[in-house]
Design a protein around this motif. Sequence first.
Motif, mmCIF file in Angstrom:
data_model
loop_
_atom_site.group_PDB
_atom_site.id
_atom_site.type_symbol
_atom_site.label_atom_id
_atom_site.label_comp_id
_atom_site.label_asym_id
_atom_site.label_seq_id
_atom_site.Cartn_x
_atom_site.Cartn_y
_atom_site.Cartn_z
ATOM 1 N N SER A 90 0.796 -1.227 0.000
ATOM 2 C CA SER A 90 0.000 0.000 0.000
ATOM 3 C C SER A 90 0.829 1.278 0.000
ATOM 4 O O SER A 90 0.266 2.361 -0.120
ATOM 5 C CB SER A 90 -0.951 0.014 1.195
ATOM 6 O OG SER A 90 -0.266 0.293 2.399
ATOM 7 N N VAL A 91 2.132 1.170 0.109
ATOM 8 C CA VAL A 91 2.948 2.391 0.117
ATOM 9 C C VAL A 91 3.002 3.063 -1.255
ATOM 10 O O VAL A 91 3.400 4.221 -1.350
ATOM 11 C CB VAL A 91 4.381 2.131 0.649
ATOM 12 C CG1 VAL A 91 4.333 1.608 2.067
ATOM 13 C CG2 VAL A 91 5.175 1.221 -0.265
ATOM 14 N N THR A 92 2.601 2.366 -2.306
ATOM 15 C CA THR A 92 2.570 2.995 -3.620
ATOM 16 C C THR A 92 1.347 3.898 -3.713
ATOM 17 O O THR A 92 0.279 3.610 -3.163
ATOM 18 C CB THR A 92 2.540 1.944 -4.751
ATOM 19 O OG1 THR A 92 1.399 1.112 -4.580
ATOM 20 C CG2 THR A 92 3.808 1.093 -4.721
ATOM 21 N N GLU A 93 1.493 5.016 -4.411
ATOM 22 C CA GLU A 93 0.454 6.053 -4.460
ATOM 23 C C GLU A 93 -0.887 5.554 -4.974
ATOM 24 O O GLU A 93 -1.929 5.974 -4.513
ATOM 25 C CB GLU A 93 0.940 7.219 -5.331
ATOM 26 C CG GLU A 93 2.187 7.884 -4.799
ATOM 27 C CD GLU A 93 1.885 9.231 -4.189
ATOM 28 O OE1 GLU A 93 0.791 9.764 -4.394
ATOM 29 O OE2 GLU A 93 2.779 9.737 -3.489
ATOM 30 N N ASP A 94 -0.892 4.656 -5.944
ATOM 31 C CA ASP A 94 -2.145 4.265 -6.581
ATOM 32 C C ASP A 94 -2.710 2.955 -6.052
ATOM 33 O O ASP A 94 -3.667 2.425 -6.600
ATOM 34 C CB ASP A 94 -1.952 4.176 -8.094
ATOM 35 C CG ASP A 94 -0.872 3.170 -8.491
ATOM 36 O OD1 ASP A 94 -0.067 2.774 -7.624
ATOM 37 O OD2 ASP A 94 -0.829 2.780 -9.677
ATOM 38 N N HIS A 95 -2.174 2.446 -4.956
ATOM 39 C CA HIS A 95 -2.642 1.161 -4.433
ATOM 40 C C HIS A 95 -4.042 1.327 -3.837
ATOM 41 O O HIS A 95 -4.296 2.284 -3.100
ATOM 42 C CB HIS A 95 -1.681 0.632 -3.373
ATOM 43 C CG HIS A 95 -1.904 -0.806 -3.050
ATOM 44 N ND1 HIS A 95 -2.862 -1.217 -2.165
ATOM 45 C CD2 HIS A 95 -1.316 -1.930 -3.520
ATOM 46 C CE1 HIS A 95 -2.859 -2.534 -2.088
ATOM 47 N NE2 HIS A 95 -1.917 -2.991 -2.898
ATOM 48 N N PRO A 96 -4.963 0.398 -4.130
ATOM 49 C CA PRO A 96 -6.333 0.536 -3.633
ATOM 50 C C PRO A 96 -6.466 0.447 -2.112
ATOM 51 O O PRO A 96 -7.468 0.884 -1.564
ATOM 52 C CB PRO A 96 -7.087 -0.615 -4.310
ATOM 53 C CG PRO A 96 -6.063 -1.533 -4.834
ATOM 54 C CD PRO A 96 -4.797 -0.758 -5.008
ATOM 55 N N ALA A 97 -5.462 -0.061 -1.427
ATOM 56 C CA ALA A 97 -5.535 -0.166 0.032
ATOM 57 C C ALA A 97 -4.801 0.971 0.748
ATOM 58 O O ALA A 97 -4.771 0.999 1.982
ATOM 59 C CB ALA A 97 -4.968 -1.504 0.486
ATOM 60 N N ARG A 98 -4.232 1.891 0.010
ATOM 61 C CA ARG A 98 -3.447 2.959 0.636
ATOM 62 C C ARG A 98 -4.256 3.770 1.646
ATOM 63 O O ARG A 98 -3.818 3.989 2.771
ATOM 64 C CB ARG A 98 -2.831 3.875 -0.411
ATOM 65 C CG ARG A 98 -1.912 4.913 0.220
ATOM 66 C CD ARG A 98 -1.248 5.811 -0.800
ATOM 67 N NE ARG A 98 -0.420 6.788 -0.130
ATOM 68 C CZ ARG A 98 0.888 6.734 -0.065
ATOM 69 N NH1 ARG A 98 1.539 5.753 -0.636
ATOM 70 N NH2 ARG A 98 1.571 7.662 0.560
ATOM 71 N N PHE A 101 -4.854 1.847 4.906
ATOM 72 C CA PHE A 101 -3.704 1.727 5.800
ATOM 73 C C PHE A 101 -3.287 3.072 6.386
ATOM 74 O O PHE A 101 -2.891 3.136 7.557
ATOM 75 C CB PHE A 101 -2.541 1.017 5.109
ATOM 76 C CG PHE A 101 -2.725 -0.470 5.098
ATOM 77 C CD1 PHE A 101 -2.522 -1.224 6.239
ATOM 78 C CD2 PHE A 101 -3.146 -1.124 3.955
ATOM 79 C CE1 PHE A 101 -2.724 -2.597 6.249
ATOM 80 C CE2 PHE A 101 -3.353 -2.495 3.950
ATOM 81 C CZ PHE A 101 -3.147 -3.231 5.105
ATOM 82 N N GLU A 102 -3.381 4.152 5.617
ATOM 83 C CA GLU A 102 -3.078 5.467 6.194
ATOM 84 C C GLU A 102 -4.004 5.757 7.370
ATOM 85 O O GLU A 102 -3.558 6.162 8.439
ATOM 86 C CB GLU A 102 -3.211 6.559 5.134
ATOM 87 C CG GLU A 102 -2.076 6.609 4.140
ATOM 88 C CD GLU A 102 -2.280 7.675 3.071
ATOM 89 O OE1 GLU A 102 -3.390 8.258 2.970
ATOM 90 O OE2 GLU A 102 -1.317 7.919 2.321
ATOM 91 N N SER A 103 -5.298 5.537 7.165
ATOM 92 C CA SER A 103 -6.280 5.776 8.232
ATOM 93 C C SER A 103 -6.070 4.818 9.398
ATOM 94 O O SER A 103 -6.148 5.213 10.564
ATOM 95 C CB SER A 103 -7.703 5.604 7.694
ATOM 96 O OG SER A 103 -7.974 6.558 6.722
ATOM 97 N N ALA A 107 -5.164 5.817 13.271
ATOM 98 C CA ALA A 107 -6.059 5.428 14.365
ATOM 99 C C ALA A 107 -5.360 4.516 15.375
ATOM 100 O O ALA A 107 -5.554 4.656 16.592
ATOM 101 C CB ALA A 107 -7.302 4.740 13.803
ATOM 102 N N VAL A 108 -4.537 3.610 14.898
ATOM 103 C CA VAL A 108 -3.822 2.696 15.800
ATOM 104 C C VAL A 108 -2.835 3.473 16.667
ATOM 105 O O VAL A 108 -2.749 3.233 17.876
ATOM 106 C CB VAL A 108 -3.122 1.566 15.004
ATOM 107 C CG1 VAL A 108 -2.125 0.803 15.873
ATOM 108 C CG2 VAL A 108 -4.154 0.611 14.426
#
Length: 189
Positions: A90-98, A101-103, A107-108
């Motif tokens: 997900s560290v790639t800009e266009d990854h659908p899970a980015r 994981f940022e959120s 939150a964590v």
Amino acid sequence: MELISERGYRRTSLAAVAERAGLSQQGLLHHFPTKELLLVGVLEARDRWDLASAAAASGTSRTEILTQLVDYNATRPGIVQTYTVLSADSVTEDHPARDFFESRFRAVRESLAAALRAEFGDTLPGGLTPDQAAPLMVAVMDGLQLQWLLDPEDVDMSASFRDFLALLGRDTDQNADQDAEQGGPARPV
């Protein structure tokens, strides 16, 4: 989750998930257009179940709940593998899970800082603030998962996490005994 646990992240196909769910592959794609989004859905469900389990553990310290979560994760390598692979991808800009994981990491970190603050106050025994220690705790937990996936015979994720808590100033043996006296489980059943 069952398929991922049985087959691992890479060998779980959309066709197999659709079949297990009693859907056509097209029907599954209506709800989850990509494998990555399906796997994010699995991780979201896993997070909801983990939060519900933590909420049910009344009388148990927050770091002991985290310890129990690490212990539980050691029983489900397929889900841990999915989380680890997707979070790294997900560290790639266009990854659908980015966005997920940022959120999630934001939150964590906030949740861990609040848990540490509730348990230790504004300063941990080692001198760190809860806000300073929270990202380190995330890094330790995720790093231990990665090492455990690569070398499960030599990396004891649970014992290593308890060692980390000792570095923070949490005497895990003494506090586990206190938690048990308060009615909370010292270890997951």
